[in-house]
Design a protein around this motif. Structure first.
Motif, PDB file in Angstrom:
ATOM      1  N   LYS A  44      -2.198  -2.912  -5.732  1.00 18.83           N
ATOM      2  CA  LYS A  44      -2.630  -2.109  -4.594  1.00 18.83           C
ATOM      3  C   LYS A  44      -3.908  -2.677  -4.003  1.00 18.83           C
ATOM      4  CE  LYS A  44      -5.393   1.583  -6.674  1.00 18.83           C
ATOM      5  NZ  LYS A  44      -6.353   1.852  -5.630  1.00 18.83           N
ATOM      6  N   PHE A  45      -4.109  -2.404  -2.731  1.00 21.10           N
ATOM      7  CA  PHE A  45      -5.326  -2.771  -2.029  1.00 21.10           C
ATOM      8  C   PHE A  45      -6.232  -1.548  -1.949  1.00 21.10           C
ATOM      9  CE2 PHE A  45      -2.154  -5.684  -0.129  1.00 21.10           C
ATOM     10  CZ  PHE A  45      -2.777  -6.901  -0.370  1.00 21.10           C
ATOM     11  N   THR A  46      -7.519  -1.773  -1.713  1.00 23.16           N
ATOM     12  CA  THR A  46      -8.403  -0.648  -1.408  1.00 23.16           C
ATOM     13  C   THR A  46      -8.011  -0.116  -0.029  1.00 23.16           C
ATOM     14  OG1 THR A  46     -10.083  -1.985  -0.282  1.00 23.16           O
ATOM     15  CG2 THR A  46     -10.312  -1.742  -2.693  1.00 23.16           C
ATOM     16  N   ALA A  47      -8.466   1.076   0.294  1.00 24.41           N
ATOM     17  CA  ALA A  47      -8.167   1.655   1.607  1.00 24.41           C
ATOM     18  C   ALA A  47      -8.713   0.771   2.726  1.00 24.41           C
ATOM     19  CB  ALA A  47      -8.721   3.075   1.700  1.00 24.41           C
ATOM     20  N   ASP A  48      -9.903   0.195   2.518  1.00 21.78           N
ATOM     21  CA  ASP A  48     -10.509  -0.684   3.517  1.00 21.78           C
ATOM     22  C   ASP A  48      -9.679  -1.955   3.696  1.00 21.78           C
ATOM     23  OD1 ASP A  48     -12.705  -1.483   5.315  1.00 21.78           O
ATOM     24  OD2 ASP A  48     -13.136  -2.986   3.765  1.00 21.78           O
ATOM     25  N   GLU A  49      -9.229  -2.542   2.586  1.00 17.31           N
ATOM     26  CA  GLU A  49      -8.383  -3.735   2.666  1.00 17.31           C
ATOM     27  C   GLU A  49      -7.064  -3.414   3.359  1.00 17.31           C
ATOM     28  OE1 GLU A  49      -9.995  -5.867  -1.458  1.00 17.31           O
ATOM     29  OE2 GLU A  49      -8.235  -4.550  -1.504  1.00 17.31           O
ATOM     30  N   ALA A  50      -6.475  -2.276   3.010  1.00 16.12           N
ATOM     31  CA  ALA A  50      -5.208  -1.866   3.628  1.00 16.12           C
ATOM     32  C   ALA A  50      -5.371  -1.715   5.137  1.00 16.12           C
ATOM     33  CB  ALA A  50      -4.723  -0.566   3.000  1.00 16.12           C
ATOM     34  N   LYS A  51      -6.490  -1.129   5.572  1.00 11.30           N
ATOM     35  CA  LYS A  51      -6.737  -0.971   7.010  1.00 11.30           C
ATOM     36  C   LYS A  51      -6.837  -2.331   7.695  1.00 11.30           C
ATOM     37  CE  LYS A  51      -9.724   1.166  10.481  1.00 11.30           C
ATOM     38  NZ  LYS A  51      -9.044   0.405  11.489  1.00 11.30           N
ATOM     39  N   LYS A  52      -7.538  -3.274   7.071  1.00 11.59           N
ATOM     40  CA  LYS A  52      -7.655  -4.616   7.652  1.00 11.59           C
ATOM     41  C   LYS A  52      -6.276  -5.267   7.786  1.00 11.59           C
ATOM     42  CE  LYS A  52     -12.309  -5.597   5.933  1.00 11.59           C
ATOM     43  NZ  LYS A  52     -13.094  -6.398   4.969  1.00 11.59           N
ATOM     44  N   ILE A  53      -5.447  -5.106   6.775  1.00 14.62           N
ATOM     45  CA  ILE A  53      -4.101  -5.680   6.809  1.00 14.62           C
ATOM     46  C   ILE A  53      -3.252  -4.982   7.868  1.00 14.62           C
ATOM     47  CG2 ILE A  53      -1.969  -6.016   5.496  1.00 14.62           C
ATOM     48  CD1 ILE A  53      -3.832  -6.220   2.976  1.00 14.62           C
ATOM     49  N   GLY A  54      -3.344  -3.649   7.879  1.00 15.46           N
ATOM     50  CA  GLY A  54      -2.602  -2.879   8.881  1.00 15.46           C
ATOM     51  C   GLY A  54      -2.960  -3.300  10.298  1.00 15.46           C
ATOM     52  N   ASP A  55      -4.257  -3.489  10.551  1.00 17.46           N
ATOM     53  CA  ASP A  55      -4.708  -3.928  11.869  1.00 17.46           C
ATOM     54  C   ASP A  55      -4.214  -5.345  12.172  1.00 17.46           C
ATOM     55  OD1 ASP A  55      -6.028  -1.510  12.161  1.00 17.46           O
ATOM     56  OD2 ASP A  55      -8.023  -2.338  11.736  1.00 17.46           O
ATOM     57  N   LEU A  56      -4.252  -6.208  11.176  1.00 13.76           N
ATOM     58  CA  LEU A  56      -3.863  -7.606  11.359  1.00 13.76           C
ATOM     59  C   LEU A  56      -2.389  -7.757  11.712  1.00 13.76           C
ATOM     60  CD1 LEU A  56      -4.696 -10.646  11.101  1.00 13.76           C
ATOM     61  CD2 LEU A  56      -4.008 -10.482   8.691  1.00 13.76           C
ATOM     62  N   ILE A  57      -1.528  -6.989  11.036  1.00 12.86           N
ATOM     63  CA  ILE A  57      -0.085  -7.188  11.271  1.00 12.86           C
ATOM     64  C   ILE A  57       0.587  -6.041  12.020  1.00 12.86           C
ATOM     65  CG2 ILE A  57       0.166  -8.811   9.359  1.00 12.86           C
ATOM     66  CD1 ILE A  57       1.395  -6.642   7.669  1.00 12.86           C
ATOM     67  N   GLY A  58      -0.206  -5.057  12.447  1.00 13.20           N
ATOM     68  CA  GLY A  58       0.334  -3.996  13.290  1.00 13.20           C
ATOM     69  C   GLY A  58       1.146  -2.948  12.546  1.00 13.20           C
ATOM     70  N   LEU A  59       0.651  -2.512  11.401  1.00 12.08           N
ATOM     71  CA  LEU A  59       1.347  -1.467  10.634  1.00 12.08           C
ATOM     72  C   LEU A  59       0.976  -0.086  11.148  1.00 12.08           C
ATOM     73  CD1 LEU A  59       0.877  -2.763   6.971  1.00 12.08           C
ATOM     74  CD2 LEU A  59       2.811  -3.165   8.522  1.00 12.08           C
ATOM     75  N   ASP A  60       1.919   0.856  11.062  1.00 15.20           N
ATOM     76  CA  ASP A  60       1.596   2.240  11.391  1.00 15.20           C
ATOM     77  C   ASP A  60       0.792   2.846  10.237  1.00 15.20           C
ATOM     78  OD1 ASP A  60       3.370   3.170   9.349  1.00 15.20           O
ATOM     79  OD2 ASP A  60       5.008   3.396  10.770  1.00 15.20           O
ATOM     80  N   ALA A  61       0.331   4.076  10.428  1.00 18.99           N
ATOM     81  CA  ALA A  61      -0.543   4.722   9.439  1.00 18.99           C
ATOM     82  C   ALA A  61       0.134   4.878   8.080  1.00 18.99           C
ATOM     83  CB  ALA A  61      -1.001   6.084   9.966  1.00 18.99           C
ATOM     84  N   ASP A  62       1.420   5.228   8.054  1.00 20.09           N
ATOM     85  CA  ASP A  62       2.121   5.423   6.778  1.00 20.09           C
ATOM     86  C   ASP A  62       2.273   4.112   6.010  1.00 20.09           C
ATOM     87  OD1 ASP A  62       2.365   8.148   7.168  1.00 20.09           O
ATOM     88  OD2 ASP A  62       4.413   8.022   7.970  1.00 20.09           O
ATOM     89  N   LEU A  63       2.661   3.044   6.700  1.00 18.93           N
ATOM     90  CA  LEU A  63       2.802   1.751   6.022  1.00 18.93           C
ATOM     91  C   LEU A  63       1.444   1.240   5.559  1.00 18.93           C
ATOM     92  CD1 LEU A  63       5.526  -0.116   8.123  1.00 18.93           C
ATOM     93  CD2 LEU A  63       5.733   0.786   5.793  1.00 18.93           C
ATOM     94  N   THR A  64       0.424   1.433   6.379  1.00 16.47           N
ATOM     95  CA  THR A  64      -0.928   1.027   5.985  1.00 16.47           C
ATOM     96  C   THR A  64      -1.357   1.782   4.734  1.00 16.47           C
ATOM     97  OG1 THR A  64      -1.544   0.452   8.251  1.00 16.47           O
ATOM     98  CG2 THR A  64      -3.343   0.906   6.713  1.00 16.47           C
ATOM     99  N   ALA A  65      -1.132   3.084   4.710  1.00 14.41           N
ATOM    100  CA  ALA A  65      -1.506   3.901   3.538  1.00 14.41           C
ATOM    101  C   ALA A  65      -0.737   3.478   2.297  1.00 14.41           C
ATOM    102  CB  ALA A  65      -1.272   5.378   3.832  1.00 14.41           C
ATOM    103  N   SER A  66       0.505   3.035   2.463  1.00 15.11           N
ATOM    104  CA  SER A  66       1.315   2.634   1.309  1.00 15.11           C
ATOM    105  C   SER A  66       0.705   1.450   0.571  1.00 15.11           C
ATOM    106  CB  SER A  66       2.746   2.305   1.736  1.00 15.11           C
ATOM    107  OG  SER A  66       2.805   1.053   2.389  1.00 15.11           O
ATOM    108  N   LEU A  67      -0.080   0.634   1.268  1.00  8.95           N
ATOM    109  CA  LEU A  67      -0.690  -0.540   0.649  1.00  8.95           C
ATOM    110  C   LEU A  67      -1.769  -0.182  -0.373  1.00  8.95           C
ATOM    111  CD1 LEU A  67      -1.048  -2.837   3.787  1.00  8.95           C
ATOM    112  CD2 LEU A  67       0.558  -3.131   1.868  1.00  8.95           C
ATOM    113  N   SER A  68      -2.297   1.031  -0.297  1.00  8.81           N
ATOM    114  CA  SER A  68      -3.352   1.416  -1.237  1.00  8.81           C
ATOM    115  C   SER A  68      -2.903   2.484  -2.235  1.00  8.81           C
ATOM    116  CB  SER A  68      -4.605   1.878  -0.481  1.00  8.81           C
ATOM    117  OG  SER A  68      -4.315   2.976   0.346  1.00  8.81           O
ATOM    118  N   LYS A  69      -1.587   2.721  -2.314  1.00  5.73           N
ATOM    119  CA  LYS A  69      -1.066   3.650  -3.321  1.00  5.73           C
ATOM    120  C   LYS A  69      -0.865   2.925  -4.645  1.00  5.73           C
ATOM    121  CE  LYS A  69       1.118   6.840  -0.180  1.00  5.73           C
ATOM    122  NZ  LYS A  69       2.352   7.393   0.321  1.00  5.73           N
ATOM    123  N   PHE A  70      -0.923   3.676  -5.744  1.00  3.79           N
ATOM    124  CA  PHE A  70      -0.698   3.069  -7.048  1.00  3.79           C
ATOM    125  C   PHE A  70       0.723   2.540  -7.130  1.00  3.79           C
ATOM    126  CE2 PHE A  70      -4.331   5.778  -8.099  1.00  3.79           C
ATOM    127  CZ  PHE A  70      -5.130   4.848  -8.745  1.00  3.79           C
TER     128      PHE A  70
END
Length: 146
Positions: A44-70
């Motif tokens: 998993k990524f931290t929430a901050d890392e997930a946001k950076k990735i989400g912004d970089l590749i254009g993920l919606d909020a749910d997919l971005t949040a999934s990156l920081s789940k256990f």
């Protein structure tokens, strides 16, 4: 969404944007192998890392949040994938030799897969061919007697 659906959706977004794993690793300051494993749902990524990735590749909020789940690491091993199969074959052929050498060097114990890093690089062989070099680096955990 299931783990597979999430993994597929994130990969589709990443490929559509032509963003490499190395690009994401640079963006979040992580090892590319770790990043790839996390994008596949095994870390998993931290929430901050997930946001950076989400912004970089254009993920919606749910997919971005999934990156920081256990993660739930439940799909091992997949012996039908040739790359994974060959890694399992290497352990099958050389595992006992590696275990014996490790015991001689460190004593009775195991290499941690928790306090662990993995690096993979492309190197050139003696005849100019492309080769894959994998370095496993884990803390040695000694078995205790009682």
């Amino acid at each position: 969404m299931s783990k597979d659906e999430i993994r597929k959706a994130i990969k589709e977004k990443r490929l559509a944007k032509k963003v490499t794993i190395a690009d994401i690793a640079k963006t979040v300051g992580k090892n590319p192998t770790f990043v790839s494993a996390a994008l596949n749902g095994n870390h998993k990524f931290t929430a901050d890392e997930a946001k950076k990735i989400g912004d970089l590749i254009g993920l919606d909020a749910d997919l971005t949040a999934s990156l920081s789940k256990f993660p739930v690491r439940a799909d091992f091993p997949n012996a039908t994938d040739p790359f994974k199969y060959r890694l399992l074959e290497i352990i099958g052929v050389y595992g006992d030799s590696m275990r014996e050498q490790a015991n001689e060097m460190f004593g009775d114990g195991i290499m941690s897969a928790i306090d662990f890093t993995l690096d993979m690089e492309k190197v050139t062989g003696s005849q100019g061919e492309a080769r894959c070099k994998i370095t496993l680096n884990g803390k040695w955990l000694e078995y205790k007697t009682f």
